[in-house]
Design an enzyme around this catalytic site. Structure first.
Site, short mmCIF file in Angstrom:
data_model
loop_
_atom_site.label_atom_id
_atom_site.label_comp_id
_atom_site.label_asym_id
_atom_site.label_seq_id
_atom_site.Cartn_x
_atom_site.Cartn_y
_atom_site.Cartn_z
N GLY A 215 0.96 -1.04 -0.02
CA GLY A 215 0.30 0.31 -0.26
C GLY A 215 0.98 1.05 -0.17
CG ASN A 216 -0.23 5.08 -1.73
OD1 ASN A 216 -1.06 5.44 -1.22
ND2 ASN A 216 -0.35 3.96 -2.25
NE ARG A 217 5.25 6.36 4.53
CZ ARG A 217 5.36 6.03 5.43
NH1 ARG A 217 4.67 6.83 6.79
NH2 ARG A 217 7.06 5.50 5.83
CB SER A 218 -2.74 8.00 -0.82
OG SER A 218 -3.50 9.43 -0.30
CB ALA A 282 -1.11 7.84 -3.49
#
Ligand SMILES: Cc1cc2nc3c(=O)[nH]c(=O)nc-3n(C[C@H](O)[C@H](O)[C@H](O)COP(=O)(O)O)c2cc1C
Length: 417
Positions: A215-218, A282
């Protein structure tokens, strides 16, 4: 200190005869407690749900239904003329039909015809009534004329049914109205009225196995801010939301998705009749080549298998190259960690979008924060720096650049592509 009467924003709260009329009491409280002068104009049918005494007591103003009361004050003209905002909540199917056709058989419908200020309708009804082509055409007519018609929420309706048609959270409607009033106070127009905009937000998650993902931090805050501000400027908004903890904004059609593939599918579908698409999500560039249907286990004495990644489709490039409609505007976001502007300019050229919002990201920058700082690059060579500030301010600056670039007439008036 209480504000003097003439400084208080004047709000007309129209209440029509839906089961959600009781929720308008909370909306009224939000307005009065924050210093607005509210005149409630209920329809006769709505008094079956909430009585005149409640509205008069909570607002501190008379709550007439018909044009025949206090005739010497000509209320059927005066109330609308003097309002800074008219909000009809809940708006019944019947009220929407009357408003779309210019009927004027009670005080609320007269007020709607005389108002020169922004008008917000918050429809609430059973899904069948909402989806009926008659209602949908009335909504489209009202939007085309500049009214803000917020999308109903999906959820529990009267009785045991669930579906689209639920009255959105009154606090969220209040926040929308505040944004509309703030624009009106500055003399700013509802410049996205009659437009359909699609916004993607949040981060995607690419599963490795049933319990793990890349995943990502968005956080979704920037995309959600874009959706809320577009709604306040009159747009019909579809928000395609990747993973985010944020509550659904009122009046926005929200489609929740998980992976980049799901996000792509939902964005392309919603873009079919959109005037503008803003890709603030993102989206993962890569996904694991293999999805393990069972949880990947530790094997004694063995190193784990390396994870092989494959490319995800480039949704922004695809939207830009293959516009769903002639004149559709496509906006991208570039999150860069170094050489921010140079990388942004190269990305704008590479992707083929019309505008690119370039911001610097890092562990403590942009992601998750309520503030942002960016430069908006346009294909005509203009570069608009947006100073550090709330994500809603950046969102409004972006819409300021989008609105004058939109094709005429709006997509909704052009029929199918
Ligand atoms: C119990 C009950 C609940 C109703 N709820 C709704 C509703 O949520 N939305 C709606 O459009 N109509 C609803 N109606 C129908 C309206 O009350 C009816 O169309 C009425 O004529 C609306 O009048 P008005 O638009 O002047 O307020 C309901 C009727 C009843 C009896």
């Amino acid at each position: 200190m209480e504000k003097r009467e003439q400084e208080r924003p004047r709000v007309v709260l129209g209440v029509s005869g839906g089961i959600a009329a009781y929720k308008a009491c909370e909306l009224l409280r939000q307005f009065t407690e924050s210093g607005h002068d509210v005149r409630v104009v209920p329809t006769a049918a709505s008094l079956h749900f909430v009585g005149e005494a409640t509205w008069a007591a909570l607002s501190g103003n008379p709550a007439a239904t018909e044009v025949w009361e206090s005739v010497h004050e000509v209320p059927h003209v005066r109330i609308g003329q003097h309002a800074d905002l008219v909000v009809v909540a809940p708006a019944t199917a019947d009220l929407l039909a009357k408003a779309a056709h210019g009927l004027a058989d009670d005080l609320l419908t007269n007020t709607l015809l005389t108002a020169r200020c922004p008008v917000v309708f918050a429809p609430a009804m059973h899904t069948e009534m909402w989806e009926n082509p008659a209602t949908q055409e009335n909504v489209a007519t009202l939007r085309r004329r500049g009214a803000i018609v917020v999308e109903p929420a999906v959820g529990r309706l009267t009785g045991v049914d669930t579906g689209k048609g639920r009255f959105p959270d009154p606090v969220e409607i209040f926040q929308l109205c505040r944004r509309v009033l703030a624009r009106g106070a500055k003399g700013l127009p509802q410049d996205l009225a009659g437009r359909h905009v699609v916004v993607s937000a949040g981060g995607t998650r690419e599963p490795l196995d049933p319990v793990r993902y890349l995943g990502n931090r968005s956080s979704g805050k920037q995309g959600y801010a874009l959706a809320r501000t577009a709604a306040a400027r009159g747009a019909r908004v579809t928000l395609v939301a990747g993973n985010s903890e944020l509550p659904d904004p009122a009046g926005v059609d929200v489609i929740h998705v998980g992976t980049a593939g799901q996000l792509r599918e939902s964005v392309l579908k919603a873009a079919a009749d959109a005037d503008a698409v803003v890709m603030a999500a993102a989206v993962a560039d890569f996904r694991p080549a293999v999805y393990a249907p069972g949880k990947i286990k530790k094997q004694e004495g063995q190193e784990p298998e390396p994870v092989t990644l494959v490319r995800n489709p480039d949704i922004l490039a695809e939207l830009s190259a293959d516009r769903a409609r002639p004149g559709q505007l496509v906006v991208g976001f570039a999150a860069e960690t170094d050489d921010v502007l140079a990388n942004g300019r190269a990305k704008l050229a590479r992707k083929g979008c019309d505008l690119l919002v370039v911001n610097e990201v890092g562990e403590h920058k942009a992601f998750g924060s309520a503030e942002n700082e960016a430069v908006i690059l346009a294909t005509d060579g203009t570069e608009t720096p947006v100073p550090y500030g709330p994500k809603e301010a950046l969102a409004d600056t972006l819409w300021d650049l989008v609105a004058p670039r939109l094709a005429e007439p709006p997509a909704a008036d052009r029929g199918n592509p």
